[in-house]
Design a protein around this motif. Structure first.
Motif, short mmCIF file in Angstrom:
data_model
loop_
_atom_site.label_atom_id
_atom_site.label_comp_id
_atom_site.label_asym_id
_atom_site.label_seq_id
_atom_site.Cartn_x
_atom_site.Cartn_y
_atom_site.Cartn_z
N UNK A 94 -2.17 0.59 -27.79
CA UNK A 94 -2.44 2.02 -27.87
C UNK A 94 -1.23 2.87 -27.49
N UNK A 95 -0.06 2.25 -27.36
CA UNK A 95 1.12 3.01 -26.96
C UNK A 95 1.45 4.14 -27.94
N UNK A 96 1.27 3.97 -29.24
CA UNK A 96 1.57 5.10 -30.13
C UNK A 96 0.64 6.30 -29.94
N UNK A 97 -0.47 6.10 -29.24
CA UNK A 97 -1.45 7.18 -29.08
C UNK A 97 -1.56 7.60 -27.62
N UNK A 98 -0.42 7.54 -26.91
CA UNK A 98 -0.42 7.86 -25.48
C UNK A 98 -0.92 9.25 -25.17
N UNK A 99 -0.61 10.23 -26.03
CA UNK A 99 -1.03 11.60 -25.77
C UNK A 99 -2.55 11.72 -25.75
N UNK A 100 -3.22 10.83 -26.48
CA UNK A 100 -4.69 10.83 -26.50
C UNK A 100 -5.27 9.90 -25.44
N UNK A 101 -4.66 8.73 -25.26
CA UNK A 101 -5.23 7.70 -24.40
C UNK A 101 -4.98 7.99 -22.92
N UNK A 102 -3.81 8.48 -22.56
CA UNK A 102 -3.50 8.68 -21.14
C UNK A 102 -4.46 9.66 -20.46
N UNK A 103 -4.77 10.81 -21.07
CA UNK A 103 -5.78 11.68 -20.45
C UNK A 103 -7.15 11.01 -20.38
N UNK A 104 -7.46 10.15 -21.35
CA UNK A 104 -8.74 9.45 -21.33
C UNK A 104 -8.80 8.50 -20.13
N UNK A 105 -7.71 7.78 -19.86
CA UNK A 105 -7.68 6.87 -18.72
C UNK A 105 -7.87 7.65 -17.42
N UNK A 106 -7.28 8.83 -17.34
CA UNK A 106 -7.47 9.67 -16.15
C UNK A 106 -8.94 10.05 -15.99
N UNK A 107 -9.60 10.37 -17.08
CA UNK A 107 -11.01 10.73 -17.01
C UNK A 107 -11.87 9.53 -16.65
N UNK A 108 -11.53 8.35 -17.16
CA UNK A 108 -12.26 7.14 -16.80
C UNK A 108 -12.15 6.87 -15.30
#
Length: 455
Positions: free
Chosen positions: A110-124
């Motif tokens: 998921x590295x190409x989608x860091x802008x989407x995934x990183x905030x999701x990990x914070x919410x998790x």
């Protein structure tokens, strides 16, 4: 020719209290947390830390203000949040509208989608902290002191932690408030090796001597042939073990009927399901024939032979199927993994949520590759894989795999001869059907599909 003789103990006045486990090469557990559900649905929680003296008057313990029913509801809510917001995550387009593509279903990287995934990990991480905070919420000197002690321990790193309870909680997905900007380090599964215990377990039996070639089985639904790295998983098992391939429930039941079930690793690559039985719901899996395999099936066939002389059942079980790690909805229905453990399985590893097939195959390959090397225990591998996927590939899904017992499970081998492959009953057609000759997919391969494949 020398052969092992079966012996039956007919008189044991010491009740086996004089037989102690041998050295397993692992340090003791650093923290054990026990949650006991009382008759009134309240929960008593206790904690035991290694090399620490308990309070002068008693062990660390408190009565939670949160009921067992509320804890189960919080656990279910967290699983559902992960499913809706991670598994079903759709990538936004240039105009911020969804493309209709499910990122986690297409690739593990998921590295190409860091802008989407990183905030999701914070919410998790926020959601994981909220669940842990709600479990421990309440006032009163006893509870407040216990909460401070337990959270202080969980904020440490690299501990070996066992949660002993009939309450099945996705502990690796819970989180604490950790220093630093990286939200991934706050998850318990990232900070520690974690197992959940609490299922009935047979009396201790001395471990068998390591064999020249360990035995393993692939129990599969052929509809999943060629998905992700499933072919590569088969190759790993074939090269490392005497491998049995099963594609039907009847083949599995036939093996379970044998008193000496001589396998070191059972791998299930199939679909899981919830089965409604009146007002109750239970967990099952199915192979190619679609026939239900549930806890009752395991009990039926192992109980028939469990008391036979020489009976043995000690596999480590990896159930890579949808909902395989999640308990039944009601307390009286037995969870599939607990049934394996009750009859002697060394441990059970499975996902807590419906799992994208590509990731499930990649996780199995990574776990089995490390496990069959014999260099690490199951607890060490699970901990390492959480860090690998979330730190290197920005993928948090490894946190959803739950280890039930087996933190010290290890692949014991003394290889002196090449392994072989068989099918359950000698039908070579089963082997060809189970694993067709197809190119192995890369973990970052994005298949051209608009469907949403899960395990």
């Amino acid at each position: 020719m020398a052969r092992e003789l079966n012996a039956e103990i007919v008189h044991d006045p010491s009740a086996q209290y004089t037989r102690w486990p041998g050295e397993h090469g692992q340090r003791p557990l650093d923290l054990t947390v026990t949650l006991h559900v009382c008759a009134d649905d309240s929960v008593m929680i206790l904690a035991f830390a290694r090399d620490q003296r308990s309070p002068r008057t008693r062990v660390h313990r408190a009565r939670l203000r949160t009921s067992a029913s509320a804890i189960r509801a919080q656990a279910d809510r967290l699983r559902h949040f992960w499913y809706e917001n991670v598994v079903r995550l759709q990538l936004p387009g240039a105009d911020r509208t969804p493309y209709g593509r499910y990122a986690f279903a297409e690739t593990c990287d998921l590295r190409p989608y860091g802008d989407t995934v990183d905030p999701l990990v914070e919410e998790l991480a926020v959601q994981g902290r909220r669940v842990l905070d709600r479990i421990l919420a309440g006032t009163g000197s006893e509870l407040e002191k216990f909460r401070d002690f337990l959270l202080g321990e969980l904020r440490e790193e690299n501990l070996r932690v066992s949660f002993d309870s009939e309450l099945y909680v996705p502990w690796p997905m819970l989180a604490v408030r950790a220093p630093g900007p990286d939200a991934s380090s706050s998850f318990l599964g990232h900070r520690h090796q974690i197992e959940q215990t609490g299922a009935p377990y047979p009396l201790y039996e001395a471990p068998p001597t390591a064999r020249a070639v360990p035995a393993a089985s692939l129990n599969t639904d052929t509809a999943l042939d060629g998905v992700g790295r499933s072919d590569a998983v088969y190759d790993l098992l074939r090269e490392a073990s005497e491998l049995t391939v099963r594609t039907t429930a009847e083949e599995l039941f036939k093996s379970l009927r044998a008193p000496d079930f001589d396998e070191d690793l059972m791998y299930f690559w199939c679909h899981g399901m919830f089965v409604e039985r009146g007002s109750h719901r239970t967990v099952g899996i199915q192979l190619s024939d679609g026939k239900l395999i549930d806890a009752e099936s395991v009990h039926r066939y192992r109980e028939e032979c469990g008391s036979a002389p020489g009976a043995s059942f000690r596999p480590f079980v990896l159930i890579n199927a949808c909902h395989a790690g999640e308990p039944a909805d009601t307390a009286e229905l037995e969870y599939l993994g607990s049934a394996f453990i009750e009859h002697g399985a060394d441990g059970v590893l499975g996902p807590q949520i419906e799992m994208p097939q590509v990731f499930a195959a990649e996780y199995a390959h990574a776990f089995i590759e490390r496990y069959v090397s014999g260099a690490q225990t199951a607890g060490e591998i699970c901990h390492a894989l959480v860090k690998h996927f979330i730190e290197e590939l920005r993928n948090p899904l490894a946190l959803s795999y739950s280890l039930h017992c087996g933190i010290d499970s290890r692949w014991e081998k003394a290889c002196t001869s090449p392994p072989s492959t068989s099918t359950n009953g000698g039908d070579s057609a089963h082997l060809a059907a189970a694993i067709p000759s197809q190119a192995t997919a890369s973990p970052s391969t994005s298949p051209d599909t608009s469907t949403f494949p899960t395990g």
